[in-house]
Design an enzyme around this catalytic site. Structure first.
Site, PDB file in Angstrom:
ATOM      1  N   CYS A 132      -1.695  -3.193   6.623  1.00 15.64           N
ATOM      2  CA  CYS A 132      -1.698  -1.957   7.418  1.00 15.64           C
ATOM      3  C   CYS A 132      -2.950  -1.915   8.285  1.00 15.64           C
ATOM      4  O   CYS A 132      -3.029  -1.166   9.252  1.00 15.64           O
ATOM      5  CB  CYS A 132      -1.592  -0.718   6.532  1.00 15.64           C
ATOM      6  SG  CYS A 132      -2.855  -0.575   5.287  1.00 15.64           S
ATOM      7  N   HIS A 187      -5.273  -6.098   3.707  1.00 15.66           N
ATOM      8  CA  HIS A 187      -4.268  -5.041   3.814  1.00 15.66           C
ATOM      9  C   HIS A 187      -3.600  -5.149   5.175  1.00 15.66           C
ATOM     10  O   HIS A 187      -4.265  -5.009   6.196  1.00 15.66           O
ATOM     11  CB  HIS A 187      -4.939  -3.676   3.659  1.00 15.66           C
ATOM     12  CG  HIS A 187      -5.479  -3.440   2.271  1.00 15.66           C
ATOM     13  ND1 HIS A 187      -5.141  -2.342   1.517  1.00 15.66           N
ATOM     14  CD2 HIS A 187      -6.312  -4.188   1.500  1.00 15.66           C
ATOM     15  CE1 HIS A 187      -5.758  -2.421   0.335  1.00 15.66           C
ATOM     16  NE2 HIS A 187      -6.471  -3.535   0.320  1.00 15.66           N
ATOM     17  N   GLN A 240      -5.501  -0.383  -3.857  1.00 17.55           N
ATOM     18  CA  GLN A 240      -6.187  -1.481  -4.550  1.00 17.55           C
ATOM     19  C   GLN A 240      -7.117  -0.989  -5.666  1.00 17.55           C
ATOM     20  O   GLN A 240      -7.207  -1.594  -6.731  1.00 17.55           O
ATOM     21  CB  GLN A 240      -6.968  -2.300  -3.511  1.00 17.55           C
ATOM     22  CG  GLN A 240      -7.526  -3.593  -4.066  1.00 17.55           C
ATOM     23  CD  GLN A 240      -8.276  -4.380  -3.008  1.00 17.55           C
ATOM     24  OE1 GLN A 240      -7.844  -4.455  -1.875  1.00 17.55           O
ATOM     25  NE2 GLN A 240      -9.406  -4.944  -3.377  1.00 17.55           N
ATOM     26  N   CYS A 282       0.837  -1.195   0.000  1.00 19.87           N
ATOM     27  CA  CYS A 282       0.000   0.000   0.000  1.00 19.87           C
ATOM     28  C   CYS A 282       0.874   1.249   0.000  1.00 19.87           C
ATOM     29  O   CYS A 282       1.932   1.279   0.612  1.00 19.87           O
ATOM     30  CB  CYS A 282      -0.975   0.003   1.177  1.00 19.87           C
ATOM     31  SG  CYS A 282      -0.323   0.664   2.710  1.00 19.87           S
ATOM     32  N   GLU A 283       0.402   2.223  -0.741  1.00 20.84           N
ATOM     33  CA  GLU A 283       1.229   3.424  -0.884  1.00 20.84           C
ATOM     34  C   GLU A 283       1.117   4.356   0.324  1.00 20.84           C
ATOM     35  O   GLU A 283       1.818   5.347   0.399  1.00 20.84           O
ATOM     36  CB  GLU A 283       0.884   4.161  -2.179  1.00 20.84           C
ATOM     37  CG  GLU A 283      -0.498   4.763  -2.239  1.00 20.84           C
ATOM     38  CD  GLU A 283      -0.786   5.370  -3.612  1.00 20.84           C
ATOM     39  OE1 GLU A 283      -0.307   4.821  -4.610  1.00 20.84           O
ATOM     40  OE2 GLU A 283      -1.492   6.387  -3.651  1.00 20.84           O
ATOM     41  N   HIS A 284       0.260   4.024   1.266  1.00 25.08           N
ATOM     42  CA  HIS A 284       0.139   4.878   2.453  1.00 25.08           C
ATOM     43  C   HIS A 284       1.063   4.438   3.575  1.00 25.08           C
ATOM     44  O   HIS A 284       1.551   5.266   4.338  1.00 25.08           O
ATOM     45  CB  HIS A 284      -1.313   4.871   2.952  1.00 25.08           C
ATOM     46  CG  HIS A 284      -2.283   5.361   1.927  1.00 25.08           C
ATOM     47  ND1 HIS A 284      -3.491   4.775   1.694  1.00 25.08           N
ATOM     48  CD2 HIS A 284      -2.182   6.391   1.052  1.00 25.08           C
ATOM     49  CE1 HIS A 284      -4.114   5.421   0.709  1.00 25.08           C
ATOM     50  NE2 HIS A 284      -3.332   6.396   0.306  1.00 25.08           N
ATOM     51  N   HIS A 285       1.268   3.112   3.712  1.00 29.45           N
ATOM     52  CA  HIS A 285       2.096   2.607   4.814  1.00 29.45           C
ATOM     53  C   HIS A 285       3.241   1.727   4.323  1.00 29.45           C
ATOM     54  O   HIS A 285       4.044   1.266   5.113  1.00 29.45           O
ATOM     55  CB  HIS A 285       1.241   1.776   5.784  1.00 29.45           C
ATOM     56  CG  HIS A 285       0.078   2.526   6.339  1.00 29.45           C
ATOM     57  ND1 HIS A 285      -1.175   2.510   5.756  1.00 29.45           N
ATOM     58  CD2 HIS A 285      -0.021   3.335   7.422  1.00 29.45           C
ATOM     59  CE1 HIS A 285      -1.999   3.274   6.458  1.00 29.45           C
ATOM     60  NE2 HIS A 285      -1.328   3.787   7.477  1.00 29.45           N
TER      61      HIS A 285
HETATM   62 ZN   LIG Z   1      -1.991   1.237   4.170  1.00 30.07          ZN
END
Ligand SMILES: [Zn+2]
Length: 217
Positions: free
Chosen positions: A171, A169, A141, A100-103
């Site tokens: 995260c 996910h 996703q 995931c590009e956030h975490h």
């Molecule tokens: Zn994430």
């Protein structure tokens, strides 16, 4: 000899690309891993961690190898004539691992692809490869699902494309709300799969997803 020349050329092309996006050197990447180890509270100079930055940077090369590939070009070269086949083609349960590009935490799941060919079909392994290329990037996703559908649609120009992705996910399962057993389902329906409920349901029942999740039941 040819191979050497070729690999030199592709390396220099990669280097040009790297400098365009400001890609750091391997040494800089390893130094960043050392910083993160210190951020955990550990000592990057203790014996067990000495080789870790080198290993992590190598693992990154594998996990994020999707940036080096151009799936459109690849698919363009590999399609075949349908030989008159005009039914829906479904490939289900294509396993993927992404981040995931956030975490930068793993997203692990399965992609199901369907399309109704017009003149062209692609081999099963090519569809799996398409998923691999887009998943080996920092992703969300929803975007990955759409990218796979759009790429197939633009290259094969079929009557329609359906992509459903189910994934967990990490995260969400290993931090934050700590919810295990939750999977996220995203879909992108194009052409006949969007416009005709019957075709959409044919695809959804082939992959074992209830129609209510991704479209009108
Ligand atoms: Zn994430």
């Amino acid at each position: 000899m040819d191979n050497i020349v070729k690999s030199k050329r592709s390396r220099s092309k990669a280097a040009v690309e790297a400098s365009r996006v400001g890609k750091p050197s391997r040494e800089e990447a390893e130094a960043a891993v050392r910083t993160l180890i210190r951020w955990t509270g550990d000592d990057p100079d203790r014996e067990g961690l000495l080789a870790t930055p080198r290993r992590v940077v190598r693992a990154y090369e594998e996990w994020f190898s999707g940036y080096n590939d151009h799936p459109r070009e690849y698919l363009k070269r590999t399609f075949e004539e349908t030989g008159g086949y005009d039914e829906v083609v479904v490939l289900r349960d294509i396993r993927f691992e992404s981040f995931c590009e956030h975490h930068m935490a793993p997203i692990i799941g399965r992609v199901h692809i369907g399309y109704l060919p017009r003149n062209r079909v692609v081999g099963i392994s090519k569809l799996a490869r398409l998923v691999e290329v887009y998943s080996r990037r920092l992703q969300i996703q929803e975007k990955m699902t759409a990218e796979i559908a759009t790429c197939l649609d633009e290259v094969l120009k079929p009557h329609g494309v359906a992509v459903v992705t189910e994934a967990t996910h990490q995260c969400m399962t290993t931090r934050g709300v700590h919810k295990t057993g939750v999977s996220m389902v995203t879909s992108r329906m194009l052409g006949v799969f969007r416009d005709h409920a019957e075709t959409r349901h044919e695809f959804l029942s082939a992959i074992g997803v209830r129609g209510g999740i991704v479209g009108p039941a």
